[in-house]
Scaffold this motif. Sequence first.
Motif, PDB file in Angstrom:
ATOM      1  N   GLN A   1     -12.184   9.875  -0.667  1.00 40.48           N
ATOM      2  CA  GLN A   1     -10.922   9.243  -0.295  1.00 40.48           C
ATOM      3  C   GLN A   1      -9.864   9.408  -1.389  1.00 40.48           C
ATOM      4  OE1 GLN A   1     -10.689   8.213   2.706  1.00 40.48           O
ATOM      5  NE2 GLN A   1      -8.618   7.345   2.641  1.00 40.48           N
TER       6      GLN A   1
ATOM      7  N   LEU B   1      -6.182  10.902  -0.904  1.00 39.96           N
ATOM      8  CA  LEU B   1      -4.978  10.218  -1.350  1.00 39.96           C
ATOM      9  C   LEU B   1      -4.125  11.143  -2.217  1.00 39.96           C
ATOM     10  CD1 LEU B   1      -3.330   7.621  -1.608  1.00 39.96           C
ATOM     11  CD2 LEU B   1      -4.849   6.920  -3.466  1.00 39.96           C
TER      12      LEU B   1
ATOM     13  N   GLN C   1       7.187  18.199  -0.271  1.00 41.90           N
ATOM     14  CA  GLN C   1       7.873  18.179   1.013  1.00 41.90           C
ATOM     15  C   GLN C   1       7.193  19.053   2.052  1.00 41.90           C
ATOM     16  OE1 GLN C   1      11.932  18.946  -0.028  1.00 41.90           O
ATOM     17  NE2 GLN C   1      11.957  17.295  -1.531  1.00 41.90           N
TER      18      GLN C   1
ATOM     19  N   ILE D   1      -2.568   3.997  -7.493  1.00 45.08           N
ATOM     20  CA  ILE D   1      -1.611   5.092  -7.626  1.00 45.08           C
ATOM     21  C   ILE D   1      -0.700   4.759  -8.795  1.00 45.08           C
ATOM     22  CG2 ILE D   1       0.254   6.357  -6.518  1.00 45.08           C
ATOM     23  CD1 ILE D   1      -0.928   5.445  -3.811  1.00 45.08           C
TER      24      ILE D   1
ATOM     25  N   GLU E   1       6.932   4.773 -12.856  1.00 45.32           N
ATOM     26  CA  GLU E   1       7.563   3.462 -12.664  1.00 45.32           C
ATOM     27  C   GLU E   1       6.603   2.284 -12.726  1.00 45.32           C
ATOM     28  OE1 GLU E   1       8.403   6.124 -10.978  1.00 45.32           O
ATOM     29  OE2 GLU E   1      10.469   6.360 -11.647  1.00 45.32           O
TER      30      GLU E   1
ATOM     31  N   TYR F   1      -0.059  -1.096 -15.505  1.00 46.01           N
ATOM     32  CA  TYR F   1      -1.475  -0.725 -15.485  1.00 46.01           C
ATOM     33  C   TYR F   1      -1.991  -0.632 -16.910  1.00 46.01           C
ATOM     34  CZ  TYR F   1      -1.713   0.015 -10.533  1.00 46.01           C
ATOM     35  OH  TYR F   1      -1.729  -0.195  -9.184  1.00 46.01           O
TER      36      TYR F   1
ATOM     37  N   GLN G   1      11.347  -4.079 -11.608  1.00 42.90           N
ATOM     38  CA  GLN G   1      10.605  -2.823 -11.670  1.00 42.90           C
ATOM     39  C   GLN G   1       9.953  -2.500 -10.324  1.00 42.90           C
ATOM     40  OE1 GLN G   1      10.979  -1.071 -14.291  1.00 42.90           O
ATOM     41  NE2 GLN G   1       9.612   0.619 -13.779  1.00 42.90           N
TER      42      GLN G   1
ATOM     43  N   LEU H   1      10.375   0.918  -8.278  1.00 44.85           N
ATOM     44  CA  LEU H   1       9.236   1.695  -7.789  1.00 44.85           C
ATOM     45  C   LEU H   1       9.385   1.995  -6.299  1.00 44.85           C
ATOM     46  CD1 LEU H   1       6.428   2.899  -8.247  1.00 44.85           C
ATOM     47  CD2 LEU H   1       5.474   0.620  -7.906  1.00 44.85           C
TER      48      LEU H   1
ATOM     49  N   LYS I   1      11.725   4.820  -5.859  1.00 48.79           N
ATOM     50  CA  LYS I   1      11.148   6.126  -6.162  1.00 48.79           C
ATOM     51  C   LYS I   1      10.339   6.653  -4.979  1.00 48.79           C
ATOM     52  CE  LYS I   1       7.550   8.577  -8.359  1.00 48.79           C
ATOM     53  NZ  LYS I   1       7.862   8.969  -9.711  1.00 48.79           N
ATOM     54  N   LEU I   2       9.534   5.787  -4.409  1.00 48.18           N
ATOM     55  CA  LEU I   2       8.673   6.208  -3.313  1.00 48.18           C
ATOM     56  C   LEU I   2       9.482   6.582  -2.081  1.00 48.18           C
ATOM     57  CD1 LEU I   2       5.948   3.447  -3.746  1.00 48.18           C
ATOM     58  CD2 LEU I   2       5.717   5.863  -4.320  1.00 48.18           C
TER      59      LEU I   2
ATOM     60  N   ALA J   1      11.324   9.845  -2.526  1.00 50.85           N
ATOM     61  CA  ALA J   1      10.472  11.027  -2.349  1.00 50.85           C
ATOM     62  C   ALA J   1      10.195  11.266  -0.868  1.00 50.85           C
ATOM     63  CB  ALA J   1       9.155  10.849  -3.101  1.00 50.85           C
ATOM     64  N   GLU J   2       9.978  10.182  -0.143  1.00 47.17           N
ATOM     65  CA  GLU J   2       9.640  10.326   1.275  1.00 47.17           C
ATOM     66  C   GLU J   2      10.786  10.919   2.093  1.00 47.17           C
ATOM     67  OE1 GLU J   2       6.906   9.698   3.307  1.00 47.17           O
ATOM     68  OE2 GLU J   2       5.702   9.564   1.485  1.00 47.17           O
TER      69      GLU J   2
ATOM     70  N   GLN K   1      12.951  12.823   0.889  1.00 44.23           N
ATOM     71  CA  GLN K   1      13.297  14.074   0.239  1.00 44.23           C
ATOM     72  C   GLN K   1      14.698  14.062  -0.365  1.00 44.23           C
ATOM     73  OE1 GLN K   1      12.320  17.025   3.175  1.00 44.23           O
ATOM     74  NE2 GLN K   1      10.263  16.212   3.433  1.00 44.23           N
TER      75      GLN K   1
ATOM     76  N   TYR L   1      17.556   2.467  -9.539  1.00 43.15           N
ATOM     77  CA  TYR L   1      16.869   3.761  -9.536  1.00 43.15           C
ATOM     78  C   TYR L   1      17.839   4.878  -9.165  1.00 43.15           C
ATOM     79  CZ  TYR L   1      13.559   7.469  -8.418  1.00 43.15           C
ATOM     80  OH  TYR L   1      12.881   8.662  -8.384  1.00 43.15           O
TER      81      TYR L   1
ATOM     82  N   ASP M   1       5.215   2.982   5.322  1.00 40.71           N
ATOM     83  CA  ASP M   1       4.711   4.080   4.497  1.00 40.71           C
ATOM     84  C   ASP M   1       4.081   3.578   3.211  1.00 40.71           C
ATOM     85  OD1 ASP M   1       5.616   6.742   5.843  1.00 40.71           O
ATOM     86  OD2 ASP M   1       7.248   5.300   6.138  1.00 40.71           O
ATOM     87  N   TYR M   2       4.764   2.659   2.554  1.00 40.09           N
ATOM     88  CA  TYR M   2       4.214   2.105   1.322  1.00 40.09           C
ATOM     89  C   TYR M   2       4.452   0.608   1.256  1.00 40.09           C
ATOM     90  CZ  TYR M   2       3.943   6.872  -0.569  1.00 40.09           C
ATOM     91  OH  TYR M   2       3.646   8.193  -0.778  1.00 40.09           O
TER      92      TYR M   2
ATOM     93  N   ASP N   1       0.884  -2.518  -7.447  1.00 40.12           N
ATOM     94  CA  ASP N   1       0.027  -1.595  -6.719  1.00 40.12           C
ATOM     95  C   ASP N   1       0.791  -0.899  -5.603  1.00 40.12           C
ATOM     96  OD1 ASP N   1      -2.300  -2.216  -8.189  1.00 40.12           O
ATOM     97  OD2 ASP N   1      -2.575  -4.041  -7.021  1.00 40.12           O
ATOM     98  N   ILE N   2       0.573   0.386  -5.510  1.00 42.79           N
ATOM     99  CA  ILE N   2       1.160   1.158  -4.421  1.00 42.79           C
ATOM    100  C   ILE N   2       0.099   1.317  -3.341  1.00 42.79           C
ATOM    101  CG2 ILE N   2       2.176   3.339  -3.752  1.00 42.79           C
ATOM    102  CD1 ILE N   2       2.907   3.752  -6.734  1.00 42.79           C
TER     103      ILE N   2
ATOM    104  N   THR O   1      -0.924   2.492   0.497  1.00 45.78           N
ATOM    105  CA  THR O   1      -0.552   3.331   1.617  1.00 45.78           C
ATOM    106  C   THR O   1      -1.780   3.520   2.507  1.00 45.78           C
ATOM    107  OG1 THR O   1       0.386   5.483   2.177  1.00 45.78           O
ATOM    108  CG2 THR O   1      -1.002   5.398   0.216  1.00 45.78           C
ATOM    109  N   LYS O   2      -1.573   4.188   3.601  1.00 50.86           N
ATOM    110  CA  LYS O   2      -2.650   4.352   4.581  1.00 50.86           C
ATOM    111  C   LYS O   2      -3.967   4.771   3.922  1.00 50.86           C
ATOM    112  CE  LYS O   2      -3.044   6.774   9.003  1.00 50.86           C
ATOM    113  NZ  LYS O   2      -2.405   7.871   9.784  1.00 50.86           N
ATOM    114  N   GLU O   3      -3.886   5.665   2.966  1.00 47.67           N
ATOM    115  CA  GLU O   3      -5.097   6.281   2.409  1.00 47.67           C
ATOM    116  C   GLU O   3      -5.856   5.396   1.413  1.00 47.67           C
ATOM    117  OE1 GLU O   3      -2.331   7.956   2.934  1.00 47.67           O
ATOM    118  OE2 GLU O   3      -3.057   9.361   4.452  1.00 47.67           O
TER     119      GLU O   3
END
Lengths: 351, 351
Positions: free
Chosen positions: A169, A173, A183, A333, A337, A342, B169, B173, B176-177, B180-181, B183, B213, B295-296, B332-333, B335-337
């Motif tokens: 998994q 991920l 992309q 993950i 940022e 962590y 923060q 974060l 940022k996510l 990216a999603e 694009q 950001y 998504d997140y 913590d990020i 997502t589905k995975e």
Amino acid sequence: MTLKEIAKLANVSQGTVDRVVHERGRVSPKTREKILKILKEVNYQPNIYARGLVLNKSYTIAALLPEFEEGEYWELPTVGVLKAARELGHFGINLEILAFDQNSVSSFAEQANQVLKMKPDGVIIAPVINFEAIKLATKLKELKIPFNIIDSRLDIEGALSFVGQDAFQSGKLAAKLLSAEIQGSGIISIISIKNNENHNKTLQKRIDGFKSYFYDSELLSNITLKEHDIDERSKDWITTLSNACSRPNTRGIFVPSSKVHYVARVLEEKQMDIKLVGHDLITNNMEYVKKGVIDYIIGQRPEHQGYIALDDFYKSLIGKTQVTGFKYLPLDIVTKENLMYYHSDLLGIKS
Amino acid sequence: MTLKEIAKLANVSQGTVDRVVHERGRVSPKTREKILKILKEVNYQPNIYARGLVLNKSYTIAALLPEFEEGEYWELPTVGVLKAARELGHFGINLEILAFDQNSVSSFAEQANQVLKMKPDGVIIAPVINFEAIKLATKLKELKIPFNIIDSRLDIEGALSFVGQDAFQSGKLAAKLLSAEIQGSGIISIISIKNNENHNKTLQKRIDGFKSYFYDSELLSNITLKEHDIDERSKDWITTLSNACSRPNTRGIFVPSSKVHYVARVLEEKQMDIKLVGHDLITNNMEYVKKGVIDYIIGQRPEHQGYIALDDFYKSLIGKTQVTGFKYLPLDIVTKENLMYYHSDLLGIKS
DNA sequence: TTGTATGCGTTATCAT
DNA sequence: ATGATAACGCATACAA
């Protein structure tokens, strides 16, 4: 509510109540029932201080872990067990770490022998050398010494617990993140860096997971996957690595291990704009995350793994609570940022 | 090594050693030195079971937390403190939860009064109603009752500890996510959903972080940010929400709170392909993460926050160890995975 | 200034 | 089948 008070309520002596509590028999059914009823009513909870004092037992747990240089992956689980040992020492849990050379089967076997010789009350095994780990676990089962497995699974029944990751998994991920970053199109290189001949199950599972993400979707039409195996022991491995990175049209690189910082260094030196995803929050990797060279690190809380492994023995031996078998820790993950938190979390561990 | 053994070594009585250990004086400097030396040599560690038994103290900690419906955010910190209470009850830590209505200042004040009346040995405060929380904390300081703050910061000195998140923060974060999603270009809506007049500092900080950001980078040239404030109490808020989502060319939506599932529902019903990022791993949100509508999710380990808050009192009151002030938990990020393992992690908490 | 004795709640042993 | 009692290590009140 104490035993004495309960004894008074039941018009019997403390000893009788105690016999019922511990199911040691030699009590007439009638009084047994009576006491049992009261016990339930008042929800009797033995005073753990008194119990701990009188039992005054101490247990030795042997931990069979790989040797490491500072900053390497296996430092983290080790830090975790040590932290747990410091906290649990007060409660009678003592830790003995036996370190073996990851690249030497005989070293593992030797330390495994040490483990058996010291007759510990429990054993923590990092099954890096799979076959030998199974041999050890089998012997421990015969000797009825409980053991638990840390980091990666071992194909054997009867462990007190397993604490680790879902490697498949985590590869999946990684694929999701990398795919979003590039992309959804371009060449992705999977770069494995090894320094021995051992078959590394975790690495392979991560790669399988990574690929599966693309095979399961329609993304593969726009994505090309290339695999590179690099041997750290060959004298020009850095050049090989560099070439692997420089392959034209490479948009992303996945490294299924903590050695991703080697790739990061190449990318940084050559100023290549390639998205990079790897595993494990070791110091070297953190630096490159901070700089933005590594886009994502997937962490699996190795310190917590170590902590929990020992804590499970505490729970089982002293707390006498049932310890549940499988514990897959979350796949964290980590990116520029959220790295900072962590990082500081490592210091606290349990908290 | 026990007191008795040390006494023998020093040719004094147990009582004398004890007086030295506890620095209660009435010992001649000479014997004091002698004993001190031995104590250091053998690294004397008092047996915590014996100590716990003889002291047999118990402490009551009051936790001032918001009421919640099942599945709402505040259920999570509550679960955490309850879990800690179950574990620490054995060690003499008792928990008393006082729940207040988040939307009622008087309700908070009333429960705060209850807290003062019961004279607890410590107080956990969720400073949802900021001003009232400061008033309470000030009084507790006067009364020398230790308190700690959970979830979001309070502008007051002297707390035993703070356990929470870095809201700014976490917004960053999220940006940022989301960036990216989508694009790096298009319209992003920031949708705040509220149901009261209170100024919510956390929400605002997340939004500030989110914006920062983009302001900090050159991304803003391709990105347009739109803000929507929606009041759950207005009768047609669902329509308003729906309209906010349907704005043409919207590529991404950020919800700075756990109410992101409301937006997810709209997106799902209308089958809109908009990237969605929000906060907090409550049940409703998990469902939409699983489906891929959200998504997140950014999580802040609210259960751990609750757990740690009580554990800090244990450490401080019973373990007598120094508790460190600020604890920002990792962001913590999810997502589905990797949802599945965060989900199961909730059950363990400490581990 | 120092030593002695008691009790905390539980377990385990020995009488009865 | 049941009761009485010693012991675990420490804190503390009290005696010397």
